[in-house]
Design a protein around this motif. Structure first.
Motif, PDB file in Angstrom:
ATOM      1  N   ASP A  58       0.841  -1.195   0.000  1.00 29.88           N
ATOM      2  CA  ASP A  58       0.000   0.000   0.000  1.00 29.88           C
ATOM      3  C   ASP A  58       0.878   1.247   0.000  1.00 29.88           C
ATOM      4  O   ASP A  58       1.954   1.274   0.613  1.00 29.88           O
ATOM      5  N   LEU A  59       0.407   2.279  -0.667  1.00 32.40           N
ATOM      6  CA  LEU A  59       1.145   3.535  -0.747  1.00 32.40           C
ATOM      7  C   LEU A  59       1.101   4.267   0.589  1.00 32.40           C
ATOM      8  O   LEU A  59       0.033   4.481   1.162  1.00 32.40           O
ATOM      9  N   GLY A 105      14.404  17.354  -6.956  1.00 36.22           N
ATOM     10  CA  GLY A 105      14.267  16.947  -8.347  1.00 36.22           C
ATOM     11  C   GLY A 105      13.947  15.482  -8.579  1.00 36.22           C
ATOM     12  O   GLY A 105      13.907  15.039  -9.724  1.00 36.22           O
ATOM     13  N   LYS A 106      13.697  14.712  -7.538  1.00 32.43           N
ATOM     14  CA  LYS A 106      13.367  13.290  -7.680  1.00 32.43           C
ATOM     15  C   LYS A 106      12.069  12.983  -6.950  1.00 32.43           C
ATOM     16  O   LYS A 106      11.737  13.611  -5.954  1.00 32.43           O
ATOM     17  N   ILE A 107      11.373  11.978  -7.455  1.00 33.34           N
ATOM     18  CA  ILE A 107      10.121  11.545  -6.836  1.00 33.34           C
ATOM     19  C   ILE A 107      10.329  10.154  -6.250  1.00 33.34           C
ATOM     20  O   ILE A 107      10.862   9.262  -6.912  1.00 33.34           O
ATOM     21  N   PHE A 108       9.908   9.991  -5.012  1.00 34.16           N
ATOM     22  CA  PHE A 108      10.007   8.705  -4.321  1.00 34.16           C
ATOM     23  C   PHE A 108       8.621   8.266  -3.885  1.00 34.16           C
ATOM     24  O   PHE A 108       7.901   9.027  -3.244  1.00 34.16           O
ATOM     25  N   GLU A 109       8.248   7.046  -4.240  1.00 35.22           N
ATOM     26  CA  GLU A 109       7.024   6.432  -3.737  1.00 35.22           C
ATOM     27  C   GLU A 109       7.409   5.549  -2.563  1.00 35.22           C
ATOM     28  O   GLU A 109       8.170   4.599  -2.720  1.00 35.22           O
ATOM     29  N   LEU A 110       6.898   5.873  -1.405  1.00 35.13           N
ATOM     30  CA  LEU A 110       7.150   5.057  -0.217  1.00 35.13           C
ATOM     31  C   LEU A 110       5.943   4.168   0.007  1.00 35.13           C
ATOM     32  O   LEU A 110       4.810   4.643   0.025  1.00 35.13           O
ATOM     33  N   VAL A 116       2.854  -3.906   8.982  1.00 37.40           N
ATOM     34  CA  VAL A 116       3.599  -3.237   7.917  1.00 37.40           C
ATOM     35  C   VAL A 116       3.985  -1.830   8.355  1.00 37.40           C
ATOM     36  O   VAL A 116       3.278  -1.201   9.149  1.00 37.40           O
ATOM     37  N   ILE A 117       5.125  -1.371   7.867  1.00 39.67           N
ATOM     38  CA  ILE A 117       5.630  -0.031   8.171  1.00 39.67           C
ATOM     39  C   ILE A 117       6.090   0.612   6.863  1.00 39.67           C
ATOM     40  O   ILE A 117       6.328  -0.089   5.869  1.00 39.67           O
ATOM     41  N   PRO A 118       6.220   1.940   6.840  1.00 39.04           N
ATOM     42  CA  PRO A 118       6.752   2.578   5.634  1.00 39.04           C
ATOM     43  C   PRO A 118       8.188   2.103   5.372  1.00 39.04           C
ATOM     44  O   PRO A 118       9.003   2.047   6.299  1.00 39.04           O
ATOM     45  N   ILE A 119       8.469   1.758   4.133  1.00 38.48           N
ATOM     46  CA  ILE A 119       9.805   1.289   3.749  1.00 38.48           C
ATOM     47  C   ILE A 119      10.507   2.410   2.989  1.00 38.48           C
ATOM     48  O   ILE A 119       9.998   2.913   1.993  1.00 38.48           O
TER      49      ILE A 119
END
Length: 110
Positions: free
Chosen positions: A9-10, A18-23, A40-43
């Motif tokens: 899950d997002l 300047g960069k995009i990260f999906e956690l 679950v935890i944010p990775i």
């Protein structure tokens, strides 16, 4: 309403330097995944394993990342957040602004 979070899950989308990260939510290792007590935890990205850089060649780091050879800060610290070269971005992500860590030529995400 209680939402049950699942692996994958997002958690958050971060746009920094300047960069995009999906956690996404998940587990850092199989022991965590197989434990009935862990949720679950944010990775966060492992920038030591897979380095990423800004277009200017500055390395991305996490606050909790192990320090590098150019660390300057509290002598007993083991995390980037306590280094004078850590520049905070968003959430637990930032960049290292130490000139000795900069990749010449910038945009070096290979």
């Amino acid at each position: 309403m209680n939402t049950v979070l699942k692996e994958g899950d997002l958690y958050k989308v971060i746009n920094i330097f300047g960069k995009i990260f999906e956690l996404r939510y998940g587990y850092y290792d199989e022991n965590d995944r197989n434990s009935e007590f862990n949720e679950v935890i944010p990775i966060y990205p492992d920038f030591l394993k897979t380095p990423m850089y800004t277009d200017e060649g500055r390395p991305f780091v996490t606050q909790m990342q192990d320090v590098c050879e150019f660390f300057e800060g509290k002598s007993n610290s083991e995390e980037c957040i306590n280094c004078i070269h850590y520049h905070h971005g968003d959430d637990l992500l930032g960049i290292c602004v130490c000139d000795l860590n900069q990749k010449l030529g910038g945009n070096t995400n290979d």
